[in-house]
Design a protein around this motif. Structure first.
Motif, PDB file in Angstrom:
ATOM      1  N   THR A   6       1.150  -0.851   0.133  1.00  0.00           N
ATOM      2  CA  THR A   6      -0.153   0.093  -0.508  1.00  0.00           C
ATOM      3  C   THR A   6       0.869   1.026  -0.180  1.00  0.00           C
ATOM      4  OG1 THR A   6      -0.134  -0.035   2.240  1.00  0.00           O
ATOM      5  CG2 THR A   6      -2.022  -1.414   0.770  1.00  0.00           C
ATOM      6  N   LYS A   7       2.337   1.646   0.370  1.00  0.00           N
ATOM      7  CA  LYS A   7       2.951   2.433   0.624  1.00  0.00           C
ATOM      8  C   LYS A   7       3.360   2.343  -0.908  1.00  0.00           C
ATOM      9  CE  LYS A   7       4.260   2.803   5.325  1.00  0.00           C
ATOM     10  NZ  LYS A   7       5.067   2.699   6.069  1.00  0.00           N
ATOM     11  N   ARG A   9       1.970   1.914  -3.473  1.00  0.00           N
ATOM     12  CA  ARG A   9       0.767   2.415  -4.904  1.00  0.00           C
ATOM     13  C   ARG A   9      -0.042   3.320  -4.101  1.00  0.00           C
ATOM     14  NH1 ARG A   9      -1.129  -3.826  -6.208  1.00  0.00           N
ATOM     15  NH2 ARG A   9       1.680  -4.055  -7.233  1.00  0.00           N
ATOM     16  N   THR A  10       0.544   4.446  -3.368  1.00  0.00           N
ATOM     17  CA  THR A  10      -0.211   5.145  -2.945  1.00  0.00           C
ATOM     18  C   THR A  10      -0.454   6.363  -3.729  1.00  0.00           C
ATOM     19  OG1 THR A  10       1.512   6.168  -1.711  1.00  0.00           O
ATOM     20  CG2 THR A  10      -0.214   5.122  -0.647  1.00  0.00           C
ATOM     21  N   TRP A  11       0.695   6.858  -4.661  1.00  0.00           N
ATOM     22  CA  TRP A  11       1.004   7.647  -6.044  1.00  0.00           C
ATOM     23  C   TRP A  11      -0.011   7.252  -7.015  1.00  0.00           C
ATOM     24  CZ3 TRP A  11       1.453   6.130 -11.123  1.00  0.00           C
ATOM     25  CH2 TRP A  11       2.024   4.975 -10.890  1.00  0.00           C
ATOM     26  N   HIS A  13      -3.134   7.074  -6.273  1.00  0.00           N
ATOM     27  CA  HIS A  13      -4.629   7.399  -6.169  1.00  0.00           C
ATOM     28  C   HIS A  13      -4.886   8.839  -6.443  1.00  0.00           C
ATOM     29  CE1 HIS A  13      -5.814   4.682  -2.825  1.00  0.00           C
ATOM     30  NE2 HIS A  13      -4.674   4.530  -2.251  1.00  0.00           N
ATOM     31  N   VAL A  74      -3.070  13.525  -1.449  1.00  0.00           N
ATOM     32  CA  VAL A  74      -2.813  11.552  -1.469  1.00  0.00           C
ATOM     33  C   VAL A  74      -1.329  11.871  -0.956  1.00  0.00           C
ATOM     34  CG1 VAL A  74      -2.539  10.023  -2.721  1.00  0.00           C
ATOM     35  CG2 VAL A  74      -4.046  11.824  -2.843  1.00  0.00           C
ATOM     36  N   TRP A  76       1.098  10.312  -1.345  1.00  0.00           N
ATOM     37  CA  TRP A  76       2.117   9.848  -2.432  1.00  0.00           C
ATOM     38  C   TRP A  76       3.814   9.348  -2.063  1.00  0.00           C
ATOM     39  CZ3 TRP A  76       5.633  12.981  -4.360  1.00  0.00           C
ATOM     40  CH2 TRP A  76       5.366  14.390  -4.322  1.00  0.00           C
TER      41      TRP A  76
END
Length: 107
Positions: A6-7, A9-11, A13, A74, A76
């Motif tokens: 999850t860390k 792939r946060t970008w 969003h 977001v 990211w």
């Protein structure tokens, strides 16, 4: 293990968070062009040029905030300062691009 995924792939969003402010910003840019040139167009169309600088600035002013807000919110990047600087630079650059487009269409 799931925290790492999850860390990383946060970008992603940003792909759903940015299109709405971009569309709203383009609507504001068109409205600013309308205020800057008037209903007769930038040439005046026989009725003279109508320049409303206050309305133009009023329509262009929220653009950096609209573009910068999702970039800042977001997560990211884990560093809030990096997100703030990138959001500020991107928002101002987008508004500057809109102003350049406005001036080039009005000339």
């Amino acid at each position: 293990m799931s925290e790492t995924v999850t860390k990383e792939r946060t970008w992603l969003h940003l792909l759903w968070a940015l299109p709405i402010p971009v569309v709203v910003s383009w609507v504001l840019l068109i409205s600013a062009l309308w205020d800057f040139c008037g209903i007769n167009g930038c040439t005046g169309g026989g009725f003279g040029i109508s320049r409303d600088i206050g309305g133009t600035i009023g329509n262009l002013a929220p653009i950096p905030f609209l573009i910068g807000l999702p970039i800042f919110l977001v997560p990211w990047s884990p560093k809030r300062g990096v997100r703030a600087v990138v959001a500020l630079v991107t928002g101002v650059a987008f508004a500057g691009l809109g102003f350049v487009i406005l001036v080039s269409m009005a000339s």
